[in-house]
Design an enzyme around this catalytic site. Structure first.
Site, PDB file in Angstrom:
ATOM      1  N   GLU A 397       4.794  -8.259  -5.356  1.00  0.00           N
ATOM      2  CA  GLU A 397       4.413  -6.853  -5.144  1.00  0.00           C
ATOM      3  C   GLU A 397       4.829  -6.008  -6.352  1.00  0.00           C
ATOM      4  OE1 GLU A 397       5.996  -4.236  -1.813  1.00  0.00           O
ATOM      5  OE2 GLU A 397       3.980  -4.677  -1.108  1.00  0.00           O
ATOM      6  N   HIS A 426       8.704 -33.782   1.142  1.00  0.00           N
ATOM      7  CA  HIS A 426       7.863 -34.548   2.078  1.00  0.00           C
ATOM      8  C   HIS A 426       6.619 -33.764   2.447  1.00  0.00           C
ATOM      9  CE1 HIS A 426      11.209 -37.400   2.627  1.00  0.00           C
ATOM     10  NE2 HIS A 426      11.929 -36.327   2.354  1.00  0.00           N
ATOM     11  N   LYS A 531      -4.584  -0.957   3.488  1.00  0.00           N
ATOM     12  CA  LYS A 531      -4.329  -0.100   4.669  1.00  0.00           C
ATOM     13  C   LYS A 531      -5.557   0.755   4.962  1.00  0.00           C
ATOM     14  CE  LYS A 531       0.705   0.582   4.218  1.00  0.00           C
ATOM     15  NZ  LYS A 531       1.766   1.565   3.884  1.00  0.00           N
TER      16      LYS A 531
HETATM   17  O1  LIG Z   1       9.076   0.457   5.109  1.00  0.00           O
HETATM   18  P1  LIG Z   1       7.657   0.881   5.292  1.00  0.00           P
HETATM   19  O2  LIG Z   1       7.368   2.232   4.766  1.00  0.00           O
HETATM   20  O3  LIG Z   1       7.215   0.702   6.717  1.00  0.00           O
HETATM   21  O4  LIG Z   1       6.767  -0.101   4.397  1.00  0.00           O
HETATM   22  C1  LIG Z   1       6.733  -1.460   4.695  1.00  0.00           C
HETATM   23  C2  LIG Z   1       5.975  -2.134   3.552  1.00  0.00           C
HETATM   24  O5  LIG Z   1       4.697  -1.498   3.500  1.00  0.00           O
HETATM   25  C3  LIG Z   1       3.866  -1.846   2.418  1.00  0.00           C
HETATM   26  O6  LIG Z   1       3.417  -3.143   2.595  1.00  0.00           O
HETATM   27  C4  LIG Z   1       4.555  -1.749   1.079  1.00  0.00           C
HETATM   28  O7  LIG Z   1       3.727  -2.303   0.104  1.00  0.00           O
HETATM   29  C5  LIG Z   1       5.874  -2.495   1.099  1.00  0.00           C
HETATM   30  O8  LIG Z   1       6.539  -2.311  -0.141  1.00  0.00           O
HETATM   31  C6  LIG Z   1       6.719  -1.963   2.226  1.00  0.00           C
HETATM   32  O9  LIG Z   1       7.947  -2.677   2.262  1.00  0.00           O
END
Ligand SMILES: O=P(O)(O)OC[C@H]1O[C@H](O)[C@H](O)[C@@H](O)[C@@H]1O
Length: 618
Positions: A397, A426, A531
């Site tokens: 990431e 394995h 998202k």
């Molecule tokens: O901690 P949050 O705001 O719920 O985000 C949870 C995750 O969301 C996304 O996937 C980001 O890319 C991550 O870097 C983050 O850890």
């Protein structure tokens, strides 16, 4: 004080001649004017005068990389290898941690070429620690190093935030473990249910697996996905102990859909069990986030802050990682101490004396500075099983970016996978040894097999741990014999201190490597795209349901074909997604197929089981 054996051999008379490497006239590339460097994928498009370009599309613009032997053959003479091992072995005395990069075939010329690049990377890292806006796309500082040494924080206010939060975490965990803070039943809390995803889960999961004692004061479970069956399973596993479970909802943004869904599902489980969620809920999130305000308004037990200058994938040393760890009886001050000691070692601006720089240089050589080879992480220790999963987010990431800091399209990255040895021998070591040569390995060696006094010989002179040791060393040798490169990280045992040190080592290595390849390691634009696309699917689903509802409210009911649904939704181009939505809902008894089946999309005629009049005119 960390020392590197290579310091003992710094005079040229002692330095062993690595004969196999191509002798190159020392004409190290002159460092580009800016702090940023451009891997070949961008240089080819925009080659500054002082950077030579390479015809090869797969190597960086460094002459040494272009001269990597075509067959990738490596030094094989045992004496020369031993000399290389000794020359490059890094030791952190206080931490008892060793780093061996001798089985990465970088040349002397490459090291020389990289030194000016590292000078700039070290300066960049120094600026980060001082509070520079190192995440320019989001206009944020990058301060995870301050979490383990708050005196590094650029302001007193930030230092106090860190210190106060750590004290609160420590006190809260002690109060829960001691029973001062009790479950509504009047009993001690017995379990933690962590609801979070990505960086709000992977660190706590890795640390729980690595460090939780056999009988922790609170046993931890994770809901880290919006999978209803997975959520049901965790709730079912808790059973009546839901009543003595502390639910920890972790989300930096406070709005991640999967985490929000997990919360809603758990709150329903609490209602169904006649329990009051607020009396068992804790939030870890940015102040004034949706989650923070929900927890405050609903009167949850407590809320702990996440700071905007700590990224999710580097949040293990914040409340995100420290609170669940402390509640499991893990010594979080030792975790912080290990990380702090490693931070001191990885800020030394000397390539050969800096373990994170040695890692970053090895990654750069092995993957040509463009991710041409994958990083296979092989901890030979069950308790470190989740380390590679943790590193997947931290590395991929951070480094997996489309554009560099100058706006060039580079599609950078470094792929990480692996589980544990010797188990993985394995599974896929066959391919690693004999198959496509598209990786380099990282072995994590733990020297202590069992606590003192608990070991025994399962055959004369041989223990179970000797087998594990032999398998690691044997695999390392077998891979190398077939020109597969590897790095080895060795710790004495898996402790909070060594785990904290390894987390810090890789956080810094990723940061230095990002400087070398000129990318922002601290944002994640690609995730936002995913998202957004998911939200669009759900919006389309709502329209499909409305159209099917209309059909179901007619008398007689008029089942619709996929084509008709797409037309009624006014989005004929989304016909395939509409088909998938209907197939998913039919599989969950929420849409009825009056005709046809999902194997023949054009045969389908669908409607809803019942007419929802309210929805008709919504
Ligand atoms: O901690 P949050 O705001 O719920 O985000 C949870 C995750 O969301 C996304 O996937 C980001 O890319 C991550 O870097 C983050 O850890």
């Amino acid at each position: 004080m960390a020392s590197s054996l290579s310091n003992l051999y710094s005079s040229t008379s002692l330095k062993p001649k690595i004969s196999h490497l191509p002798t190159i006239t020392k004409n190290p590339i002159s460092g580009p004017k800016s702090l940023s460097f451009k891997p070949i994928s961008s240089v080819a498009r925009d080659t500054p005068a002082d950077l030579s370009t390479s015809s090869s599309s797969s190597t960086n613009n460094l002459p040494s990389l272009q001269k990597k032997k075509a067959d990738g053959s490596l030094e094989k003479d045992p004496r020369a290898l031993w000399a290389r091992y000794v020359e490059w072995l890094y030791q952190h005395k206080d931490l008892g941690l060793y780093l061996d990069v001798s089985r990465i075939g970088f040349s002397d010329e490459f090291v020389k070429e990289m030194e000016p690049r590292f000078e700039k990377a070290f300066k960049h890292m120094e600026g980060i620690e001082k509070g520079a806006i190192a995440n320019p796309d989001e206009g944020r500082m990058v301060g995870h190093y301050w979490l383990r040494n708050s005196s590094l924080a650029p302001t007193t206010f930030l230092k106090n935030q860190i210190d106060v939060t750590l004290d609160r975490v420590w006190q809260f965990a002690n109060d829960v473990i001691s029973g001062k803070i009790k479950a509504p039943t009047g009993e001690r809390f017995t379990h933690i249910l962590s609801v979070g995803i990505g960086g709000s889960a992977l660190g706590p999961q890795f640390v729980a697996e690595a460090l939780a004692p056999d009988n922790p004061p609170l046993k931890i479970r994770f809901i880290d996905n919006t999978d209803p069956a997975g959520i049901d399973h965790q709730i079912a596993q808790l059973g009546p102990e839901l009543a003595t479970t502390l639910v920890m909802v972790i989300s930096k943004s406070g709005g991640t859909p999967e985490t929000r869904n997990g919360l809603l599902e758990v709150q329903k489980a609490f209602r169904d069990a006649g329990l009051v969620f607020a009396k068992q809920g804790v939030a870890i999130t940015q102040e004034n986030s949706l989650l923070d305000n929900t927890a405050r308004i609903e009167g949850w037990i407590d809320r702990f802050p996440m700071f905007d200058w700590v990224g999710g994938r580097t949040s293990e040393m914040s409340a995100v990682g420290l609170l669940p760890a402390a509640l499991q009886g893990i010594d979080i001050k030792e975790m912080l101490a290990g990380a702090a000691l490693m931070d001191e070692a990885t800020k030394i601006p000397v390539l050969r004396s800096n373990p994170a720089a040695l890692l970053a240089m090895s990654w750069y050589w092995a993957s040509d500075g463009v991710g041409s080879k994958d990083m296979v992480v092989l901890p030979y220790k069950d308790s470190l099983l989740l380390f590679s999963r943790y590193l997947q987010q931290l590395v991929m990431e951070s480094l997996g970016k489309e554009f560099d800091l100058d706006g060039n399209k580079v599609n950078q990255g470094l792929t990480v996978y692996g589980n544990k040895g010797s188990t993985d021998q394995h599974a896929y070591i066959q391919q690693l040894r004999d198959g496509v040569h598209n990786f380099f390995a990282t072995f994590i060696e733990v020297l202590r097999d069992r606590p003192p006094g608990h070991d025994w010989e399962l055959e004369p002179g041989v223990t179970c741990g000797d087998y594990l040791f032999g398998m690691l060393q044997g695999t390392r040798s077998a891979l190398y014999a077939n020109n597969r490169e590897s790095i080895s990280v060795t710790v004495q045992e898996v402790t909070p201190r060594s785990v904290g040190a390894m987390v810090a080592l890789y956080e810094r290595a990723v940061g230095l490597y990002a400087s070398l390849v000129n990318i922002n390691a601290y944002h994640q634009p690609g995730v936002e795209a995913g998202k957004k696309a998911a939200a669009e699917v759900l919006a389309l689903q709502k329209r499909v349901l409305a159209v099917l509802n209309e059909a179901s409210c007619k008398d007689p009911v008029e089942p619709l074909t996929i084509e008709e649904v797409a037309d009624h939704c006014h989005c004929p181009d989304d016909i395939e997604m509409i088909y998938k939505i209907i197939a998913h809902m039919a599989a969950n008894d929420r849409v009825i197929l009056a005709e046809g089946d999902c194997g023949s999309p054009r045969s389908i005629k669908a409607f809803l089981g019942e007419c929802n009049v309210d929805e008709l005119y919504a």
